[in-house]
Write an enzyme that holds these catalytic residues in place. Structure first.
Site, PDB file in Angstrom:
ATOM      1  N   LYS A  14     -48.117  51.150  88.778  1.00  0.00           N
ATOM      2  CA  LYS A  14     -49.470  50.903  89.270  1.00  0.00           C
ATOM      3  C   LYS A  14     -50.109  52.192  89.794  1.00  0.00           C
ATOM      4  O   LYS A  14     -49.420  53.201  89.980  1.00  0.00           O
ATOM      5  CB  LYS A  14     -49.426  49.837  90.365  1.00  0.00           C
ATOM      6  N   PHE A  62     -57.396  37.121  96.548  1.00  0.00           N
ATOM      7  CA  PHE A  62     -56.967  38.505  96.316  1.00  0.00           C
ATOM      8  C   PHE A  62     -57.323  39.013  94.915  1.00  0.00           C
ATOM      9  O   PHE A  62     -57.084  40.172  94.593  1.00  0.00           O
ATOM     10  CB  PHE A  62     -55.454  38.643  96.537  1.00  0.00           C
ATOM     11  N   ARG A  90     -36.950  43.102  87.186  1.00  0.00           N
ATOM     12  CA  ARG A  90     -37.469  42.492  88.417  1.00  0.00           C
ATOM     13  C   ARG A  90     -36.490  42.694  89.568  1.00  0.00           C
ATOM     14  O   ARG A  90     -36.884  42.920  90.712  1.00  0.00           O
ATOM     15  CB  ARG A  90     -37.814  41.031  88.182  1.00  0.00           C
ATOM     16  N   THR A  96     -41.515  41.646  96.092  1.00  0.00           N
ATOM     17  CA  THR A  96     -42.928  42.015  95.967  1.00  0.00           C
ATOM     18  C   THR A  96     -43.442  42.734  97.209  1.00  0.00           C
ATOM     19  O   THR A  96     -44.219  43.678  97.109  1.00  0.00           O
ATOM     20  CB  THR A  96     -43.776  40.752  95.722  1.00  0.00           C
ATOM     21  N   ARG A 107     -39.084  49.313  95.022  1.00  0.00           N
ATOM     22  CA  ARG A 107     -39.986  49.046  96.156  1.00  0.00           C
ATOM     23  C   ARG A 107     -39.309  49.277  97.496  1.00  0.00           C
ATOM     24  O   ARG A 107     -39.946  49.722  98.448  1.00  0.00           O
ATOM     25  CB  ARG A 107     -40.527  47.625  96.066  1.00  0.00           C
ATOM     26  N   HIS A 124     -45.107  46.686  88.300  1.00  0.00           N
ATOM     27  CA  HIS A 124     -45.196  45.312  87.812  1.00  0.00           C
ATOM     28  C   HIS A 124     -44.183  45.153  86.701  1.00  0.00           C
ATOM     29  O   HIS A 124     -43.985  46.067  85.902  1.00  0.00           O
ATOM     30  CB  HIS A 124     -46.596  45.028  87.248  1.00  0.00           C
TER      31      HIS A 124
END
Length: 144
Positions: A14, A62, A90, A96, A107, A124
């Site tokens: 992203k 959002f 994932r 997330t 992350r 993502h």
């Protein structure tokens, strides 16, 4: 016994990940996990592409801030391939919410809460084989 089938997944770095120079690190982790890169491109995602990608979120509070964030800078789009790569990426990406993501994940190691309206969580990954087919067709129409 039949050969295990490989699957494909869309992976996006992203705008926050690209801006912070983390594209190479994300791709390194994908390749270190043993997945193959099938396609790779840098994209300035426009409203049309993003509205198709995030169609299931239309109408949610959002949605517009998400489209604004995702169009705020370049996105690196990749198609990866390998056994169970959807589930595997994932797991590699982590929760997330970067604050809750486990250490060792993308992350968890590289993300944090920046206190902005939309969670900027670096990457993502498709969440199912059906989503992967749909998303790859949006970002890489030449592969279908």
């Amino acid at each position: 016994m039949s050969e295990p089938t490989t699957e494909r997944s869309l992976v996006l770095v992203k705008p926050d990940g690209v801006r912070r120079g983390l594209t190479g690190e994300v791709l390194r982790r994908v390749e270190a996990k043993g997945y193959s890169l099938v396609a790779l491109r840098v994209v300035r995602a426009d409203h049309d592409l993003l509205s198709r990608h995030y169609a299931e979120h239309e109408g949610k509070p959002f949605y517009e801030p998400l489209l604004e964030f995702m169009s705020s800078g370049p996105v690196v789009a990749a198609v990866i391939e390998g056994q169970r790569c959807i589930e595997g990426f994932r797991s590699l990406a982590g929760a997330t919410d970067p604050t809750l993501a486990a250490p060792g994940t993308i992350r968890g190691d590289l993300g944090r809460d920046w206190g902005v309206a939309v969670q900027q969580n670096l990457v993502h990954g498709s969440d199912s084989p059906q989503s992967a087919v749909r998303e790859i067709a949006i970002w890489f129409p030449d592969l279908v």
